[in-house]
Design a protein around this motif. Structure first.
Motif, PDB file in Angstrom:
ATOM      1  N   ASP A 120      -5.370  14.057  -0.156  1.00 41.81           N
ATOM      2  CA  ASP A 120      -6.468  14.359  -1.071  1.00 41.81           C
ATOM      3  C   ASP A 120      -5.976  15.101  -2.315  1.00 41.81           C
ATOM      4  OD1 ASP A 120      -8.244  13.194   0.675  1.00 41.81           O
ATOM      5  OD2 ASP A 120      -8.941  15.088   1.545  1.00 41.81           O
ATOM      6  N   LEU A 121      -4.916  15.868  -2.160  1.00 37.36           N
ATOM      7  CA  LEU A 121      -4.381  16.654  -3.270  1.00 37.36           C
ATOM      8  C   LEU A 121      -3.256  15.933  -4.016  1.00 37.36           C
ATOM      9  CD1 LEU A 121      -4.385  20.178  -1.579  1.00 37.36           C
ATOM     10  CD2 LEU A 121      -6.005  19.285  -3.267  1.00 37.36           C
ATOM     11  N   GLY A 122      -3.055  14.630  -3.703  1.00 37.53           N
ATOM     12  CA  GLY A 122      -2.121  13.820  -4.486  1.00 37.53           C
ATOM     13  C   GLY A 122      -0.722  13.694  -3.949  1.00 37.53           C
ATOM     14  N   VAL A 123      -0.493  14.076  -2.677  1.00 38.73           N
ATOM     15  CA  VAL A 123       0.829  13.939  -2.070  1.00 38.73           C
ATOM     16  C   VAL A 123       0.772  12.812  -1.040  1.00 38.73           C
ATOM     17  CG1 VAL A 123       2.602  15.028  -0.643  1.00 38.73           C
ATOM     18  CG2 VAL A 123       1.427  16.345  -2.418  1.00 38.73           C
ATOM     19  N   PRO A 124       1.551  11.729  -1.195  1.00 35.24           N
ATOM     20  CA  PRO A 124       1.510  10.641  -0.224  1.00 35.24           C
ATOM     21  C   PRO A 124       2.152  11.046   1.104  1.00 35.24           C
ATOM     22  CG  PRO A 124       3.170  10.199  -1.910  1.00 35.24           C
ATOM     23  CD  PRO A 124       2.445  11.435  -2.340  1.00 35.24           C
ATOM     24  N   VAL A 125       1.517  10.640   2.202  1.00 34.62           N
ATOM     25  CA  VAL A 125       1.984  10.971   3.547  1.00 34.62           C
ATOM     26  C   VAL A 125       2.106   9.679   4.342  1.00 34.62           C
ATOM     27  CG1 VAL A 125       1.540  12.289   5.652  1.00 34.62           C
ATOM     28  CG2 VAL A 125       0.810  13.197   3.431  1.00 34.62           C
ATOM     29  N   PHE A 126       3.204   9.545   5.108  1.00 34.41           N
ATOM     30  CA  PHE A 126       3.489   8.310   5.837  1.00 34.41           C
ATOM     31  C   PHE A 126       3.786   8.615   7.297  1.00 34.41           C
ATOM     32  CE2 PHE A 126       4.696   7.806   1.431  1.00 34.41           C
ATOM     33  CZ  PHE A 126       4.051   6.621   1.081  1.00 34.41           C
ATOM     34  N   PRO A 127       3.446   7.683   8.198  1.00 28.23           N
ATOM     35  CA  PRO A 127       3.681   7.918   9.623  1.00 28.23           C
ATOM     36  C   PRO A 127       5.115   7.656  10.063  1.00 28.23           C
ATOM     37  CG  PRO A 127       2.571   5.828   9.312  1.00 28.23           C
ATOM     38  CD  PRO A 127       2.658   6.459   7.957  1.00 28.23           C
ATOM     39  N   THR A 128       5.910   6.965   9.258  1.00 28.95           N
ATOM     40  CA  THR A 128       7.309   6.702   9.606  1.00 28.95           C
ATOM     41  C   THR A 128       8.197   7.034   8.416  1.00 28.95           C
ATOM     42  OG1 THR A 128       7.365   4.404   8.823  1.00 28.95           O
ATOM     43  CG2 THR A 128       6.593   4.788  11.096  1.00 28.95           C
ATOM     44  N   VAL A 146       0.830  -1.200   0.000  1.00 27.27           N
ATOM     45  CA  VAL A 146       0.000   0.000   0.000  1.00 27.27           C
ATOM     46  C   VAL A 146       0.869   1.258   0.000  1.00 27.27           C
ATOM     47  CG1 VAL A 146      -1.682   1.308   1.354  1.00 27.27           C
ATOM     48  CG2 VAL A 146      -1.993  -1.148   0.989  1.00 27.27           C
ATOM     49  N   ASP A 147       1.996   1.228   0.704  1.00 27.61           N
ATOM     50  CA  ASP A 147       2.897   2.381   0.717  1.00 27.61           C
ATOM     51  C   ASP A 147       3.393   2.702  -0.695  1.00 27.61           C
ATOM     52  OD1 ASP A 147       2.634   2.611   3.446  1.00 27.61           O
ATOM     53  OD2 ASP A 147       4.537   1.629   3.909  1.00 27.61           O
ATOM     54  N   VAL A 148       3.865   1.686  -1.409  1.00 29.31           N
ATOM     55  CA  VAL A 148       4.360   1.923  -2.769  1.00 29.31           C
ATOM     56  C   VAL A 148       3.211   2.356  -3.673  1.00 29.31           C
ATOM     57  CG1 VAL A 148       5.528   0.909  -4.764  1.00 29.31           C
ATOM     58  CG2 VAL A 148       6.263   0.284  -2.461  1.00 29.31           C
ATOM     59  N   ALA A 149       2.048   1.723  -3.495  1.00 26.63           N
ATOM     60  CA  ALA A 149       0.889   2.090  -4.317  1.00 26.63           C
ATOM     61  C   ALA A 149       0.525   3.551  -4.128  1.00 26.63           C
ATOM     62  CB  ALA A 149      -0.298   1.191  -3.972  1.00 26.63           C
ATOM     63  N   ALA A 150       0.636   4.047  -2.892  1.00 25.59           N
ATOM     64  CA  ALA A 150       0.314   5.450  -2.634  1.00 25.59           C
ATOM     65  C   ALA A 150       1.239   6.376  -3.419  1.00 25.59           C
ATOM     66  CB  ALA A 150       0.405   5.742  -1.144  1.00 25.59           C
ATOM     67  N   CYS A 151       2.512   6.010  -3.526  1.00 22.84           N
ATOM     68  CA  CYS A 151       3.439   6.821  -4.326  1.00 22.84           C
ATOM     69  C   CYS A 151       3.127   6.722  -5.813  1.00 22.84           C
ATOM     70  CB  CYS A 151       4.877   6.381  -4.068  1.00 22.84           C
ATOM     71  SG  CYS A 151       5.620   7.087  -2.584  1.00 22.84           S
ATOM     72  N   LEU A 152       2.799   5.519  -6.273  1.00 24.39           N
ATOM     73  CA  LEU A 152       2.514   5.334  -7.693  1.00 24.39           C
ATOM     74  C   LEU A 152       1.246   6.060  -8.115  1.00 24.39           C
ATOM     75  CD1 LEU A 152       3.328   1.533  -7.969  1.00 24.39           C
ATOM     76  CD2 LEU A 152       4.655   3.400  -8.979  1.00 24.39           C
ATOM     77  N   THR A 166       3.350  21.623 -10.583  1.00 19.22           N
ATOM     78  CA  THR A 166       4.012  22.735 -11.272  1.00 19.22           C
ATOM     79  C   THR A 166       5.357  22.328 -11.863  1.00 19.22           C
ATOM     80  OG1 THR A 166       2.956  24.333  -9.794  1.00 19.22           O
ATOM     81  CG2 THR A 166       4.916  25.073 -10.986  1.00 19.22           C
ATOM     82  N   TYR A 167       6.136  21.561 -11.102  1.00 21.79           N
ATOM     83  CA  TYR A 167       7.517  21.275 -11.518  1.00 21.79           C
ATOM     84  C   TYR A 167       7.726  19.849 -12.028  1.00 21.79           C
ATOM     85  CZ  TYR A 167       8.253  25.712  -9.209  1.00 21.79           C
ATOM     86  OH  TYR A 167       8.167  27.040  -8.854  1.00 21.79           O
ATOM     87  N   GLY A 168       6.693  19.002 -11.980  1.00 20.31           N
ATOM     88  CA  GLY A 168       6.801  17.654 -12.530  1.00 20.31           C
ATOM     89  C   GLY A 168       7.729  16.743 -11.758  1.00 20.31           C
ATOM     90  N   ARG A 169       7.930  17.040 -10.462  1.00 15.66           N
ATOM     91  CA  ARG A 169       8.779  16.202  -9.610  1.00 15.66           C
ATOM     92  C   ARG A 169       8.019  15.901  -8.330  1.00 15.66           C
ATOM     93  NH1 ARG A 169      12.339  19.936 -11.962  1.00 15.66           N
ATOM     94  NH2 ARG A 169      13.815  18.915 -13.372  1.00 15.66           N
ATOM     95  N   ALA A 170       8.293  14.732  -7.754  1.00 13.13           N
ATOM     96  CA  ALA A 170       7.456  14.223  -6.667  1.00 13.13           C
ATOM     97  C   ALA A 170       7.831  14.822  -5.313  1.00 13.13           C
ATOM     98  CB  ALA A 170       7.568  12.705  -6.590  1.00 13.13           C
ATOM     99  N   LEU A 171       6.818  14.928  -4.474  1.00 12.56           N
ATOM    100  CA  LEU A 171       6.983  15.270  -3.057  1.00 12.56           C
ATOM    101  C   LEU A 171       6.389  14.140  -2.246  1.00 12.56           C
ATOM    102  CD1 LEU A 171       7.603  17.279  -0.711  1.00 12.56           C
ATOM    103  CD2 LEU A 171       5.295  18.198  -1.061  1.00 12.56           C
ATOM    104  N   VAL A 172       7.178  13.576  -1.328  1.00  7.36           N
ATOM    105  CA  VAL A 172       6.742  12.506  -0.430  1.00  7.36           C
ATOM    106  C   VAL A 172       6.978  12.990   0.996  1.00  7.36           C
ATOM    107  CG1 VAL A 172       7.162  10.129   0.313  1.00  7.36           C
ATOM    108  CG2 VAL A 172       7.226  10.704  -2.122  1.00  7.36           C
ATOM    109  N   VAL A 173       5.984  12.789   1.872  1.00 11.24           N
ATOM    110  CA  VAL A 173       6.037  13.383   3.204  1.00 11.24           C
ATOM    111  C   VAL A 173       5.992  12.313   4.290  1.00 11.24           C
ATOM    112  CG1 VAL A 173       4.852  14.922   4.820  1.00 11.24           C
ATOM    113  CG2 VAL A 173       4.958  15.506   2.387  1.00 11.24           C
ATOM    114  N   HIS A 174       6.954  12.414   5.226  1.00  6.14           N
ATOM    115  CA  HIS A 174       6.860  11.691   6.498  1.00  6.14           C
ATOM    116  C   HIS A 174       6.437  12.717   7.538  1.00  6.14           C
ATOM    117  CE1 HIS A 174       9.252  11.123  10.375  1.00  6.14           C
ATOM    118  NE2 HIS A 174       8.137  10.437  10.516  1.00  6.14           N
TER     119      HIS A 174
END
Length: 694
Positions: free
Chosen positions: A435-443, A285-291, A413-421
């Motif tokens: 909701d806006l398409g940025v994956p967020v993780f607890p660890t 599910v973590d990888v799927a969220a990024c994809l 805007t820049y075509g590069r990913a943002l991933v948040v812990h």
């Protein structure tokens, strides 16, 4: 490797499981603890799109809906019938439905007597069944919900051999804000299979990522052919599988089998199909969220952005372990970031805000913008407190959500990913980011692993299918195997067959010492005392022959010139037809200690010379072949040729469970020489008398 046809019946025959015009639940119940209640409840949620009927012998209303005692009592023949009655009653219900002309069945009940015969009756009538033993079916696009549990619409499709594992994946996906586009628990697969259902997703508009859980790959070639079609349709596939045990290796007869676990074979099939195997439901599910993110990660260069030096350092460590790179930023970019932050901030990479976030939340967006637009990194991994401000201080909640919206606009805007812990991964700001398409993780480990998996999958090509050569029979003995390999261009030392002293004396006149004497019918010659090396002359070879024949008995022995070239590395080149997954080829550190080294690379066969070379260079022992500590480099072209030749042979041999192995293949500066070969095949198949005359 060729793509087998999709198989089964045309995809249109599965339309009844996508968007039926009418559904009947047989075994509906008013008891919330029973399956029939959940199926009825879910089916009724789609009444705006289709007619729904509930069938129960008890009669009365269920969930405010009148019921019928039998299918025949309904006002119409339903397209799809969900069967959830006690096992002994399943066959009468299905036979009644077939008589009425029903064309689709969802079999929930487990333990159905003579289920295979029942499925045969269904398919003979031109109908289809998912199951039995299915946990159910859900399609967000068509409001079809005939399953235990609740589902939130989303972008992840789940095809699962285990209903409960599939349910866990769905729950995890919903917590991650991903949601489900389609869910199918395949059950017993007596008719509709995993491969059929995967193929049916290629044009499923709501699906952007596919999760597959499989407990076995008896139909693996069709499954992975469908996976390739999904990848070509722009739908990445993540695979979760069971069975990575050493039990198979313990029973292996060849080194090649002992060196490849079931999971490694699945990894091999995934690489060829452009899919990725993951270890756990959470990792999937973590990888799927990024994809499924608005801007998925591409490329291994990442910038770490944190509001804590310690968390930034840990994030960088995780990224390194996960195969990502954290490059040093240019002086220009570092200076641009420094102008946005306090003097105590770190601006090299990782970037540490040094308390700037507490002074002004907009600093997160300002620095992330500078990093993403620079072109020096492919993604930003943001780690730390962001997402927690509003949870700890209600006065900051609005400002933090505004900043979350600003951050979420950057990848678009820049075509590069943002991933948040985030330390507040369950808060409103984190939910807004998702909701806006940025994956967020607890660890941070989950964030880094997900980013790495998505990048790996994005970079993994789909191997094009090779034209299938005509099948040939596997050889029936050692000498025939040796002849096939010689015919494929594999070099062997000069050798002669010897059965008695007279033939031994004749061989001495034609071969050069030192000699090797072997009992070629033995699978593991060293352990059985079936090989002697370093026989300096005819006298030594005669003594060895008399002793070996006295101990092992009459047979056709092999007297061979010993390969005594210097600067040689011993490798293993093996291949097998893995049940359900087709032909694979392995190259690795060889010799009698191959299982100790366990340094191998396996790919689907046949391979091209370019693929074979890439396999070789992935080995840990590859430096030994390229001039380790001043030694002359080995002739890699001859090794490449051997890997390609063996891969082509295994792809052509007729039958299953065949294993072909050269061990060792001695590779030196002047070429590769095979000094032993082994072919194993089932006793009832071609080539079963694998190791020569005895």
């Amino acid at each position: 490797m060729t793509d087998p046809p999709a198989g089964g019946t045309p995809r249109s025959s599965l339309a009844v499981f996508r968007d039926p015009a009418s559904v009947a639940v047989v075994g509906a119940s008013s008891n919330p603890a029973k399956w029939g209640h959940w199926l009825a409840r879910g089916a009724l949620a789609g009444r705006d799109r289709r007619s729904v009927h509930l069938v129960t012998r008890g009669g009365g209303d269920i969930l405010g809906m009148p019921t019928a005692p039998t299918l025949a009592a309904l006002p119409e023949v339903p397209d799809l019938v969900a069967v959830c009655v006690p096992a002994p009653h399943v066959a009468p219900v299905i036979d009644e439905a077939l008589g009425l002309g029903v064309r689709g069945f969802l079999g929930i009940t487990a333990g159905v007597p003579d289920a295979a015969a029942l499925a045969a009756r269904i398919t003979a009538a031109g109908a289809r069944i998912i199951g039995p033993s299915s946990l159910g079916l859900y399609d967000a696009e068509t409001q079809l919900h005939i399953a235990w549990g609740d589902f939130q619409p989303g972008r992840l499709a789940i095809v699962s051999q285990s209903g409960q594992v599939g349910s866990e994946l769905a729950q995890l996906a919903q917590r991650a804000g991903l949601g489900i586009s389609r869910f199918v628990s395949v059950g017993s697969q007596l008719d509709v299979t995993m491969a059929d259902l995967l193929d049916d997703l290629t044009d499923h508009a709501a699906t952007s990522v596919v999760a597959l859980y499989a407990e076995g790959f008896d139909d693996g070639e069709r499954v992975f052919a469908a996976v390739r079609r999904l990848r070509r349709a722009g739908k990445p596939v993540l695979v979760l599988s069971a069975g990575d045990s050493e039990a198979g290796a313990r029973a292996a007869r060849s080194h090649t089998s002992a060196l490849t676990s079931p999971a490694e074979l699945v990894d091999t099939a995934c690489r060829a199909a452009g899919a990725l195997r993951v270890p756990t439901p959470a990792a999937l599910v973590d990888v799927a969220a990024c994809l499924a993110a608005g801007t998925p990660p591409r490329g291994r260069r990442i910038a770490v952005l944190s509001d804590s030096g310690g968390q930034g350092a840990l994030a960088a460590d995780c990224a390194h372990r996960d195969g990502l790179t954290v490059p040093r930023l240019s002086a220009t970019l570092a200076g641009e970031i420094a102008a946005l932050l306090p003097e105590t901030a770190a601006t090299d990479n990782p970037v540490d805000l040094a308390g700037a976030g507490e002074q002004d939340l907009a600093s997160y967006t300002a620095v992330a913008r500078a990093l993403l637009r620079s072109g020096e990194v492919d993604s930003v991994l943001m780690s730390g407190y962001f997402g927690r401000y509003g949870l700890d201080s209600a006065a900051l909640a609005g400002a933090e959500q505004d900043e979350a919206a600003a951050l979420a606009a950057l990848p678009v805007t820049y075509g590069r990913a943002l991933v948040v812990h985030s330390m507040g991964a369950d808060g409103e700001a984190a939910d807004l980011l998702r909701d806006l398409g940025v994956p967020v993780f607890p660890t941070v480990g989950a964030a880094s692993g997900a980013l790495s998996g998505a990048v790996e999958l994005d970079a993994r090509p789909v191997r094009e299918s090779s034209p299938r050569a005509p099948d040939i029979s596997a050889p029936a003995g050692f000498w025939e195997t040796r002849a096939d390999l010689l015919g494929a261009g594999i070099v062997f030392p000069e050798a002669r067959r010897v059965q008695d002293r007279a033939q031994l004396l004749g061989a001495f006149a034609e071969l050069r010492p030192p000699f090797v004497l072997k009992a070629p019918w033995l699978e593991h010659k060293t352990e059985a005392g079936g090989v002697r090396i370093g026989l300096a002359d005819a006298a030594a070879a005669t003594v060895a022959f008399d002793e070996m024949r006295g101990r092992l008995g009459e047979g056709t022995y092999l007297l061979e010139e010993q390969d005594v070239r210097p600067d040689v590395t011993e490798l293993i080149v093996g291949a097998r037809r893995a049940p359900g997954l087709g032909p694979v080829v392995t190259v690795g550190a060889g010799g009698t200690r191959a299982e100790v080294h366990r340094d191998t690379v396996t790919e689907c066969a046949p391979v091209s010379p370019e693929q074979a070379r890439a396999m070789i260079l992935r080995l840990r022992c590859a430096p030994l072949l390229t001039g380790w500590r001043g030694a002359p480099p080995a002739d890699l072209d001859s090794l490449v040729h051997a890997v390609v030749a063996v891969s082509r042979l295994i792809a052509r041999y007729r039958g299953d469970r065949i294993e072909l192995e050269i061990n060792p293949l001695r590779v030196g500066p002047d070429g590769a020489v095979a000094v032993d070969a082994l072919l194993l095949a089932p006793a009832d198949g071609p080539g079963h008398d694998t190791q020569g005359e005895t």
